[in-house]
Design a protein around this motif. Structure first.
Motif, PDB file in Angstrom:
ATOM      1  N   UNK A  96       0.816  -1.216  -0.118  1.00  7.91           N
ATOM      2  CA  UNK A  96       0.256  -0.031   0.077  1.00  7.91           C
ATOM      3  C   UNK A  96       0.842   1.353   0.019  1.00  7.91           C
ATOM      4  N   UNK A  97       1.882   1.326   0.862  1.00  8.66           N
ATOM      5  CA  UNK A  97       2.660   2.660   0.958  1.00  8.66           C
ATOM      6  C   UNK A  97       3.726   2.651  -0.126  1.00  8.66           C
ATOM      7  N   UNK A  98       4.111   1.510  -0.748  1.00  4.99           N
ATOM      8  CA  UNK A  98       5.353   1.643  -1.603  1.00  4.99           C
ATOM      9  C   UNK A  98       4.569   1.500  -2.945  1.00  4.99           C
ATOM     10  N   UNK A  99       3.435   1.137  -3.366  1.00  2.00           N
ATOM     11  CA  UNK A  99       3.158   1.016  -4.575  1.00  2.00           C
ATOM     12  C   UNK A  99       1.746   1.774  -4.937  1.00  2.00           C
ATOM     13  N   UNK A 100       0.868   1.962  -3.952  1.00  2.84           N
ATOM     14  CA  UNK A 100      -0.192   2.601  -4.299  1.00  2.84           C
ATOM     15  C   UNK A 100      -0.337   4.070  -3.834  1.00  2.84           C
ATOM     16  N   UNK A 101       0.082   4.347  -2.408  1.00  5.20           N
ATOM     17  CA  UNK A 101       0.083   5.830  -2.212  1.00  5.20           C
ATOM     18  C   UNK A 101       0.880   6.624  -3.022  1.00  5.20           C
ATOM     19  N   UNK A 102       2.070   6.351  -3.508  1.00  9.13           N
ATOM     20  CA  UNK A 102       2.697   7.274  -4.397  1.00  9.13           C
ATOM     21  C   UNK A 102       1.983   7.735  -5.570  1.00  9.13           C
ATOM     22  N   UNK A 103       0.900   7.057  -6.028  1.00 17.30           N
ATOM     23  CA  UNK A 103       0.227   7.410  -7.138  1.00 17.30           C
ATOM     24  C   UNK A 103      -0.985   8.030  -6.699  1.00 17.30           C
ATOM     25  N   UNK A 104      -1.379   8.216  -5.502  1.00 21.52           N
ATOM     26  CA  UNK A 104      -2.553   8.989  -5.192  1.00 21.52           C
ATOM     27  C   UNK A 104      -2.203  10.389  -4.976  1.00 21.52           C
ATOM     28  N   UNK A 105      -3.187  11.308  -5.649  1.00 21.33           N
ATOM     29  CA  UNK A 105      -2.845  12.888  -5.573  1.00 21.33           C
ATOM     30  C   UNK A 105      -3.185  13.359  -4.226  1.00 21.33           C
ATOM     31  N   UNK A 106      -2.647  14.446  -3.911  1.00 20.52           N
ATOM     32  CA  UNK A 106      -2.971  15.325  -2.617  1.00 20.52           C
ATOM     33  C   UNK A 106      -4.215  15.414  -2.151  1.00 20.52           C
ATOM     34  N   UNK A 107      -5.181  15.226  -3.099  1.00 18.58           N
ATOM     35  CA  UNK A 107      -6.465  15.564  -2.728  1.00 18.58           C
ATOM     36  C   UNK A 107      -7.400  14.513  -2.059  1.00 18.58           C
ATOM     37  N   UNK A 108      -6.725  13.216  -1.972  1.00 24.00           N
ATOM     38  CA  UNK A 108      -7.179  12.184  -1.292  1.00 24.00           C
ATOM     39  C   UNK A 108      -6.494  11.584  -0.179  1.00 24.00           C
ATOM     40  N   UNK A 109      -7.155  11.098   0.618  1.00 24.85           N
ATOM     41  CA  UNK A 109      -6.256  10.907   1.997  1.00 24.85           C
ATOM     42  C   UNK A 109      -7.114   9.516   2.710  1.00 24.85           C
TER      43      UNK A 109
END
Length: 217
Positions: free
Chosen positions: A127-140
């Motif tokens: 989740x941290x290594x592969x998914x979160x880097x591709x999420x824009x700062x608008x989502x949390x």
């Protein structure tokens, strides 16, 4: 056996099969569950419906899920057993889970020894290594105080005695971002909002916390 305290001997006796047969079929079932898990536990392709539901409940924009961890009790390992001894003094592995506003799991990660802190488990996870880097700062994601506050992970303000009125716990009458998703063995606990105002982590009781909104700016 899965989700209860049954042992192979009692199951084998109930179905009139040998212990080895009970073990073999148990392994088959587990293998099938592993094979199909990605069909049912998968990261959402669209966040629109999820953010709308979270917004309706708590008034926070851009929330796509909530994250927490729990400990799965295991038999004491014969090798490096101290690594699996958690802070509650029993041997376990850690299960990290994320669920959406409909209480559906969207990500699970397990296997870390019980002594590993939730924040480190998060950093080790796909989740941290592969998914979160591709999420824009608008989502949390929403997390409790065990996790680091970051652009895509909102955590409660730490109550160090110097919080402003805005930062103190706020009453959200109908906000329950994560339901306590449990089986008989309490597979994973999630935290909730409401009532007494104490920053207490995942006991299954309803709580309220004030989330750090600095990263929304």
């Amino acid at each position: 056996m899965l989700a209860n305290q049954e042992v192979y001997r009692s199951v084998a006796d109930r179905f009139n099969v040998s212990l080895s047969t009970a073990w073999e079929y148990f392994q088959r079932v587990v293998n099938v569950l592993v094979e199909v898990s990605s069909i049912y536990i998968k990261w959402p392709e669209s966040y629109e419906n999820i953010t709308r539901k979270f917004k309706k409940r708590g008034g926070i924009d851009g929330v796509i899920g909530a994250i927490d961890g729990t400990h799965i009790s295991i038999t004491t390992p014969s090798y490096m057993s101290n690594k699996y001894l958690n802070r509650k003094q029993y041997h376990s592995i850690v299960l990290q889970g994320v669920c959406d506003a409909s209480y559906i799991f969207t990500d699970c990660f397990t296997g870390c020894p019980g002594s590993v802190h939730d924040a480190r488990v998060y950093r080790m996870s796909p989740l941290f290594k592969q998914i979160m880097p591709n999420i824009t700062r608008d989502y949390h994601l929403l997390g409790d105080s065990a996790y680091p506050n970051a652009t895509n992970l909102i955590t409660p303000y730490r109550d160090n005695g110097h919080l402003t009125r805005h930062q103190r716990p706020t009453r959200y009458e109908n906000y329950q971002p994560i339901k306590e998703c449990t089986s008989k063995s309490q597979v994973i606990k999630f935290f909730s909002h409401k009532t007494d105002g104490k920053n207490v982590k995942g006991t299954g009781k309803i709580k309220k916390q004030s989330y750090n909104k600095a990263t929304f700016v």
